[in-house]
Scaffold this active site. Structure first.
Site, PDB file in Angstrom:
ATOM      1  N   THR A  30      -8.221 -41.016 -43.063  1.00 51.46           N
ATOM      2  CA  THR A  30      -8.802 -40.882 -44.406  1.00 51.46           C
ATOM      3  C   THR A  30     -10.064 -40.022 -44.477  1.00 51.46           C
ATOM      4  O   THR A  30     -10.472 -39.646 -45.577  1.00 51.46           O
ATOM      5  CB  THR A  30      -9.095 -42.238 -45.104  1.00 51.46           C
ATOM      6  OG1 THR A  30     -10.286 -42.824 -44.616  1.00 51.46           O
ATOM      7  CG2 THR A  30      -7.907 -43.191 -44.994  1.00 51.46           C
ATOM      8  N   ASP A  31     -10.707 -39.713 -43.361  1.00 52.66           N
ATOM      9  CA  ASP A  31     -11.910 -38.876 -43.383  1.00 52.66           C
ATOM     10  C   ASP A  31     -11.815 -37.789 -42.315  1.00 52.66           C
ATOM     11  O   ASP A  31     -12.789 -37.470 -41.638  1.00 52.66           O
ATOM     12  CB  ASP A  31     -13.152 -39.750 -43.151  1.00 52.66           C
ATOM     13  CG  ASP A  31     -14.461 -39.014 -43.455  1.00 52.66           C
ATOM     14  OD1 ASP A  31     -14.461 -38.137 -44.345  1.00 52.66           O
ATOM     15  OD2 ASP A  31     -15.482 -39.316 -42.809  1.00 52.66           O
ATOM     16  N   LEU A  32     -10.633 -37.207 -42.202  1.00 48.19           N
ATOM     17  CA  LEU A  32     -10.371 -36.265 -41.114  1.00 48.19           C
ATOM     18  C   LEU A  32     -10.740 -34.855 -41.543  1.00 48.19           C
ATOM     19  O   LEU A  32      -9.938 -34.103 -42.086  1.00 48.19           O
ATOM     20  CB  LEU A  32      -8.900 -36.345 -40.700  1.00 48.19           C
ATOM     21  CG  LEU A  32      -8.471 -35.579 -39.443  1.00 48.19           C
ATOM     22  CD1 LEU A  32      -9.500 -35.696 -38.332  1.00 48.19           C
ATOM     23  CD2 LEU A  32      -7.118 -36.064 -38.972  1.00 48.19           C
TER      24      LEU A  32
END
Length: 301
Positions: free
Chosen positions: A191-193
């Site tokens: 989700t925060d790549l």
């Protein structure tokens, strides 16, 4: 020894009472964790957006990093995701103390994907998607639960909200469609790549780049794309529309994603990012609001 917090970590106290309490207790918790795992400090402390990171050596002399994170909901299941991946495309988790948000991780190189051209970096991330997008763990919160809450909030926005009404209506329609989609919850997501959350491995040439700092959810892999579009924004100056689209279509092709589904999740993430900024920030950042709208428009113009 006394743990000296970096100035940026001490400054996290200004984020509110919970942060101030965490920063106050952080040196003691860190010292306790060093003792419990018999670690030796091996360099100056650094930090992430929500964590203290300390280079250490294990009792066997293995270089590692001790990460002490703020106990927010986003990081609650970070250790579970890293255990599930077991170093396949990600930093390897050596040990965890979840109630302290303490993680002992293999040490990686400090070089990240901002050091290579953005389109090339997008292709690297797509290869990592193939490694980390595995069946979701049952403990994880689901993307559709998040989307239900966001869509309900979006429906309550006043008509004079300073965002294009067309985008708000579009996000409402897309949200309702995806909430009922059974394919929206089955995959373990980071989700925060983004570019700075992929570091060069120190020695393993079979996996030259490895993922760090997941904020895991069970969801749709297409949800992952948007951070690659809004990060490294300054590099797109003068070429925003074409630059965003170049990244977007590189990801679609390299990851073999469905274009319409990818577009829908990008629009949703950018609209909800903008709404969060308007509602939660003491002084909403007009530059960030502009980025949110520009990305949502660029993938569909």
């Amino acid at each position: 020894m006394t743990i000296e917090l970096p100035a940026a970590v001490r400054a996290m106290s200004d984020r509110g009472p919970d942060w101030a309490r965490w920063v106050e207790t952080l040196p003691g918790w860190t010292q306790s964790q060093l003792h419990e795992w018999e670690l030796r400090v091996d360099g100056a402390p650094t930090h992430g957006t929500t964590s203290l990171v300390l280079p250490v050596l294990t009792p066997q002399g293995r270089p590692a990093m001790l990460k002490m994170g703020f106990p927010d909901a986003d990081s609650e299941h970070e250790h579970l995701a890293l255990r599930r991946w077991a170093g396949h495309g990600t930093v390897r988790l050596l040990s965890a103390q979840p109630h302290r948000r303490a993680l002992l991780l293999d040490r990686l190189h400090s070089r990240d994907l901002t050091t290579i051209p953005d389109v090339e970096a997008c292709a690297v991330v797509c290869d990592l998607y193939r490694r980390i997008h595995v069946p979701a763990l049952p403990q994880l919160r689901t993307l559709t639960t998040w989307l239900e809450l966001q869509t309900a909030d979006l429906a309550q926005l006043p008509r004079n909200t300073p965002l294009p009404r067309r985008l708000i209506e579009q996000a409402l329609t897309l949200g309702h469609d995806l909430i009922g989609d059974p394919a929206a919850d089955g995959t373990l997501l980071h989700t925060d790549l983004h570019y700075e959350n992929v570091l060069a491995a120190c020695s393993d040439t079979a996996q030259p780049w490895l993922v760090i700092d997941p904020k895991p959810l069970a969801g749709d892999p297409h949800f992952e794309i948007a951070p690659l579009l809004w990060n490294r924004w300054q590099e797109l100056a003068g070429d925003v529309r074409d630059g965003v689209r170049r990244r977007f279509y590189t990801i679609i092709d390299a990851a073999q994603f469905d274009e319409d589904r990818a577009r829908a999740w990008v629009i949703l993430r950018m609209v909800h990012n903008a709404v969060w900024e308007l509602r939660e920030a003491t002084r909403p950042d007009p530059a960030w609001l502009t980025v949110c709208v520009a990305v949502a428009k660029a993938v569909q113009d």
